[in-house]
Scaffold this motif. Structure first.
Motif, PDB file in Angstrom:
ATOM      1  N   THR A 320      -5.529   9.789  -8.698  1.00  0.00           N
ATOM      2  CA  THR A 320      -4.285   9.035  -8.835  1.00  0.00           C
ATOM      3  C   THR A 320      -4.065   8.228  -7.563  1.00  0.00           C
ATOM      4  O   THR A 320      -4.374   8.682  -6.452  1.00  0.00           O
ATOM      5  CB  THR A 320      -3.082   9.966  -9.068  1.00  0.00           C
ATOM      6  N   ILE A 321      -3.512   7.026  -7.743  1.00  0.00           N
ATOM      7  CA  ILE A 321      -3.303   6.120  -6.619  1.00  0.00           C
ATOM      8  C   ILE A 321      -1.888   5.569  -6.665  1.00  0.00           C
ATOM      9  O   ILE A 321      -1.214   5.608  -7.699  1.00  0.00           O
ATOM     10  CB  ILE A 321      -4.310   4.953  -6.636  1.00  0.00           C
ATOM     11  N   MET A 322      -1.453   5.074  -5.522  1.00  0.00           N
ATOM     12  CA  MET A 322      -0.183   4.368  -5.410  1.00  0.00           C
ATOM     13  C   MET A 322      -0.451   3.011  -4.781  1.00  0.00           C
ATOM     14  O   MET A 322      -0.996   2.942  -3.676  1.00  0.00           O
ATOM     15  CB  MET A 322       0.800   5.167  -4.538  1.00  0.00           C
ATOM     16  N   PRO A 323      -0.162   1.900  -5.466  1.00  0.00           N
ATOM     17  CA  PRO A 323      -0.420   0.582  -4.893  1.00  0.00           C
ATOM     18  C   PRO A 323       0.254   0.415  -3.541  1.00  0.00           C
ATOM     19  O   PRO A 323       1.369   0.910  -3.307  1.00  0.00           O
ATOM     20  CB  PRO A 323       0.158  -0.378  -5.939  1.00  0.00           C
ATOM     21  N   ALA A 324      -0.423  -0.276  -2.634  1.00  0.00           N
ATOM     22  CA  ALA A 324       0.109  -0.475  -1.287  1.00  0.00           C
ATOM     23  C   ALA A 324       1.195  -1.548  -1.266  1.00  0.00           C
ATOM     24  O   ALA A 324       2.121  -1.476  -0.464  1.00  0.00           O
ATOM     25  CB  ALA A 324      -1.023  -0.846  -0.327  1.00  0.00           C
ATOM     26  N   ASP A 325       1.090  -2.541  -2.106  1.00  0.00           N
ATOM     27  CA  ASP A 325       2.084  -3.617  -2.169  1.00  0.00           C
ATOM     28  C   ASP A 325       2.889  -3.473  -3.455  1.00  0.00           C
ATOM     29  O   ASP A 325       2.320  -3.487  -4.547  1.00  0.00           O
ATOM     30  CB  ASP A 325       1.396  -4.987  -2.133  1.00  0.00           C
ATOM     31  N   TYR A 326       4.195  -3.335  -3.298  1.00  0.00           N
ATOM     32  CA  TYR A 326       5.037  -3.154  -4.486  1.00  0.00           C
ATOM     33  C   TYR A 326       6.446  -3.629  -4.182  1.00  0.00           C
ATOM     34  O   TYR A 326       6.862  -3.724  -3.026  1.00  0.00           O
ATOM     35  CB  TYR A 326       5.061  -1.689  -4.930  1.00  0.00           C
ATOM     36  N   GLU A 327       7.167  -3.941  -5.248  1.00  0.00           N
ATOM     37  CA  GLU A 327       8.572  -4.305  -5.175  1.00  0.00           C
ATOM     38  C   GLU A 327       9.377  -3.182  -5.808  1.00  0.00           C
ATOM     39  O   GLU A 327       9.163  -2.837  -6.971  1.00  0.00           O
ATOM     40  CB  GLU A 327       8.834  -5.613  -5.920  1.00  0.00           C
TER      41      GLU A 327
END
Length: 464
Positions: A320-327
């Motif tokens: 599982t990952i979490m995007p580094a760039d997000y709004e």
């Protein structure tokens, strides 16, 4: 002494000189309590007319504005066995970085030279297609040669037929001449015989005429036979022409049949080549799935299959990952009764878990620690919990930005601001279970008064 008469003696008697009057007089504390009670009642009465901002409160959680920016699971495209990890949990990876290496577990893909061997099969099939093309070209040349030969044979036999026709005409002419000569010889013989019988001519002349008659009869029969022979030759020539046509048409049909069979085999080979090319491309593409790479800049949050040597199935989650760039955005759920009060662009105030706040829901201007947002999406379908989902993003012109340390999944409480009403009215509304005021933009105060303040509207109050 009871001070119930209009003729009071309070001015005539000095009460200060008597202890009994001191013991029966009212305490100053009682008068102070009465004054405080009256003051509190007055303040409460005034307080009931203070303005109160109606609101809708809902609990939610922090999420992202775009679906591709939310936490996600990377699945394995193929079934395989974990050979090596290239990252650790919590590490920041760039797009295209290798996360884990898999090895093959299916027997049909064990061959390390599978792609090269398949490409060689494609080359062999392509050679067969070239041979089929050459054979088709040779058959086309053969068919062309046979048609040219047929045309030559037809011309040859046509000439032979014309020769037979000329020969027949000549034989018929000779036959007609033989008929005439036979007729003349017969007449001469009859005259010579008549003269011989009359004694005018000698026997020798009669015999000469008889011999001449026999000779012309023989020529007549010979001419008749030649006519029959010429007719037979003509029929034979015509039969030969038909036979040649049938023979060459049969040969051409057989050659065309071989041509179409070759074309069918060629098309079948081309289909096999395309199938092998697809297989080779699939094998080559499959070999790229042995390395799972990051789809975007992201953080590794959790390895679902951490062990070396563990096998994974097709489509099974591996990390599982979490995007580094997000709004960031907040996902709220409102009741169906409150849904008509929420509009796109409406301002919402938030209290985030972990950030201190001092809240007066009715007086948002006096609140501390809240953050501003605006409604950007409202679901048209009710959720499984019986409420409607509302997505709120940070307000573009907010005085206070959302906290930088805020993370996806944190709790949040949203307060959607509505009308300003009197406090007594809000208490009365809450006690009766009525919804907040909801006026239309074109509703006049007279219409509101006639409808008892229950005509619904969608105001969006902005807080500075």
């Amino acid at each position: 002494m009871l001070n119930i008469s209009d003729n009071s003696v309070n001015t005539e008697v000095a009460f200060n000189g008597f202890n009994a009057f001191h013991k029966t007089a009212l305490s100053p504390a009682n008068r102070m309590f009465t004054r405080w009670l009256l003051a509190v009642a007055a303040l409460f009465f005034i307080f009931m007319f203070l303005p109160w901002t109606q609101n809708i409160q809902s609990k939610g959680k922090v999420t992202t504005l775009q679906p591709g920016q939310r936490p996600q699971t990377i699945q394995s495209t193929i079934a395989g066995r974990i050979e090596r990890w290239y990252v650790r949990e919590g590490e920041l990876v760039k797009k295209g970085d290798t996360i884990v290496n898999l090895s093959e577990i299916k027997a049909e893909y064990f061959d390390p030279d599978l792609v090269q061997r398949t490409n060689r099969q494609v080359a062999a099939k392509e050679g067969a297609i070239a041979s089929y093309s050459q054979k088709v070209q040779a058959l086309n040349e053969q068919i062309k040669a046979m048609r040219s030969e047929l045309e030559f044979k037809q011309q040859q036999l046509a000439n032979k037929i014309r020769q037979s026709e000329f020969k027949l005409a000549s034989a018929e002419a000779d036959y007609q001449q033989a008929i005439v000569q036979d007729s003349i010889a017969s007449q001469q013989y009859n005259r010579a015989k008549s003269l011989f019988e009359s004694g005018i001519n000698s026997r020798t002349k009669m015999e000469d005429k008889q011999a001449k008659l026999q000779e012309t009869s023989a020529k007549l029969i010979s001419a008749q036979n030649k006519v029959q022979e010429a007719r037979q030759e003509l029929e034979i020539a015509r039969l030969d022409l038909n036979t040649v046509r049938l023979s060459y048409n049969q040969k051409i049909a057989k050659a065309e049949s071989d041509k179409f069979s070759t074309l069918s085999a060629q098309f079948d080979a081309e289909g096999s080549v395309n199938k092998l090319r697809i297989q080779a491309s699939n094998y080559e593409q499959r070999s790229q799935f042995y390395y799972i790479v990051a789809p975007q800049d992201c953080y590794i949050t959790k390895a679902i299959k951490p062990g070396i040597g563990e096998t994974v199935k097709e489509g099974e989650g591996i990390v599982t990952i979490m995007p580094a760039d997000y709004e960031l955005a907040v996902e709220l759920y409102v009741k169906p009764m409150d849904l008509p009060l929420v509009n796109l662009g409406q301002e919402v105030r938030f209290i985030f878990d972990g950030w201190p706040a001092f809240i007066f829901s009715g007086w948002p201007g006096q609140s501390f620690g809240t953050y501003s947002g605006e409604v950007v999406a409202i679901d048209n379908m009710i959720s499984a919990n019986g409420e409607y989902r509302v997505l709120v993003s940070p307000h573009e012109h907010a005085e206070k930005p959302w906290p930088q340390a805020l993370r996806v999944g944190s709790g949040a409480q949203g307060i959607a601001l509505l009308n300003d009403v009197s406090l007594w009215y809000e208490i009365w509304r809450q006690l009766n279970g009525f919804p907040p005021d909801y006026y239309g933009e074109d509703t006049t105060p007279e219409e509101v008064k006639e409808k008892g303040n229950f005509e619904f509207k969608a105001p969006a109050k902005s807080i500075k």
